[in-house]
Design an enzyme around this catalytic site. Structure first.
Site, PDB file in Angstrom:
ATOM      1  CG  HIS A 135     -20.610  11.926  56.190  1.00  0.00           C
ATOM      2  ND1 HIS A 135     -21.021  12.666  55.697  1.00  0.00           N
ATOM      3  CD2 HIS A 135     -19.194  11.897  57.041  1.00  0.00           C
ATOM      4  CE1 HIS A 135     -19.988  13.595  55.237  1.00  0.00           C
ATOM      5  NE2 HIS A 135     -18.525  12.615  56.094  1.00  0.00           N
ATOM      6  CG  HIS A 144     -16.168  -1.620  40.262  1.00  0.00           C
ATOM      7  ND1 HIS A 144     -15.124  -2.774  39.429  1.00  0.00           N
ATOM      8  CD2 HIS A 144     -15.263  -2.542  41.472  1.00  0.00           C
ATOM      9  CE1 HIS A 144     -14.325  -3.085  40.356  1.00  0.00           C
ATOM     10  NE2 HIS A 144     -14.733  -3.243  41.064  1.00  0.00           N
TER      11      HIS A 144
END
Ligand SMILES: CC(C)(COP(=O)(O)OP(=O)(O)OC[C@H]1O[C@@H](n2cnc3c(N)ncnc32)[C@H](O)[C@@H]1OP(=O)(O)O)[C@@H](O)C(=O)NCCC(=O)NCCS
Length: 205
Positions: A135, A144
């Site tokens: 979250h 990446h």
């Protein structure tokens, strides 16, 4: 038939192609600078190089850049955008993405990824197999997150940074731009721009 062009004909590209088919793309072709020496990437044809794709962008319903290097991926995406390419985002059907998360254009989200509520992922990102982004995380562009890496809640990752396979990042940590986090590392302190860090706890190389 929906046609997708993938720029970048390596192993990462094959996973992108497989993900694209799972997402309903019926016709997938590669372009890469190994052409014409190589004409197949696994199960899929390589139809030309970067220049060929730039001259044919209008023939495809979507284009995605599948190059692992964050900086090379950014420059190829910019070339494609300038040529008017329709860049797409691919999310494998087995990924679990909160409807309140945002994923930028040109990103790929592979099998088994979890992205939780209010996470924001920039454009051109790779969320690799089975990673989790919790979250309120904020990832810049052309990042990446490698297979199995874990970002706890509220982590920030700057543009062009790479979190290695199986790494873990503690909640609310800020990782700068162009940082490399080594495989299996545990990040427990903020990391300044352009550093490579490794180990448990992660320290600069
Ligand atoms: C961090 C990394 C980029 C360093 O690569 P490098 O600059 O070529 O570094 P080297 O392999 O020369 O290693 C330098 C030192 O760091 C150590 N080291 C390298 N990676 C390490 C890691 N992940 N954890 C702990 N130590 C590490 C090496 O053992 C070596 O130590 P030494 O000098 O005592 O022998 C690389 O090892 C890494 O972890 N890459 C991520 C790979 C990955 O996630 N792949 C997934 C692709 S989808």
């Amino acid at each position: 038939m929906k046609r997708l062009a993938i720029l970048g004909a390596g192993g990462h590209g094959k996973v992108v192609a497989d993900t694209a088919e799972s997402c309903g793309w019926q016709c997938v072709e590669f372009f890469g600078d190994e052409w014409p020496a190589r004409t197949m990437n696994g199960h899929w044809p390589i139809s030309g190089n970067t220049a060929s794709l730039l001259s044919r962008v209008g023939e495809f319903d979507g284009i995605i850049v599948a190059i692992g290097s964050n900086s090379v991926r950014r420059s190829k995406v910019e070339e494609m955008e300038t040529a008017g390419a329709q860049l797409v985002t691919l999310v494998h059907p087995s990924a679990v993405i909160s409807p309140r998360a945002v994923i930028g254009t040109g990103s790929v989200v592979f099998a088994g990824v979890v992205v939780n509520v209010d996470a924001r992922i920039g454009r051109g990102a790779i969320l690799n197999t089975g990673c989790s982004v919790d979250h309120d995380c904020q990832l810049g562009s052309f990042t990446h997150i490698s297979p199995g890496a874990r970002l706890a809640g509220g982590v920030q990752v700057g543009d062009l940074s790479w979190v290695g396979i199986g790494a873990s990042v503690k909640q609310s940590i800020r990782i700068g731009q162009e940082v490399v986090v080594g495989a299996g590392s545990a990040v427990v302190r903020d990391i300044a721009d352009s550093l490579t860090v490794v180990g448990v706890p992660a320290k600069a190389l």
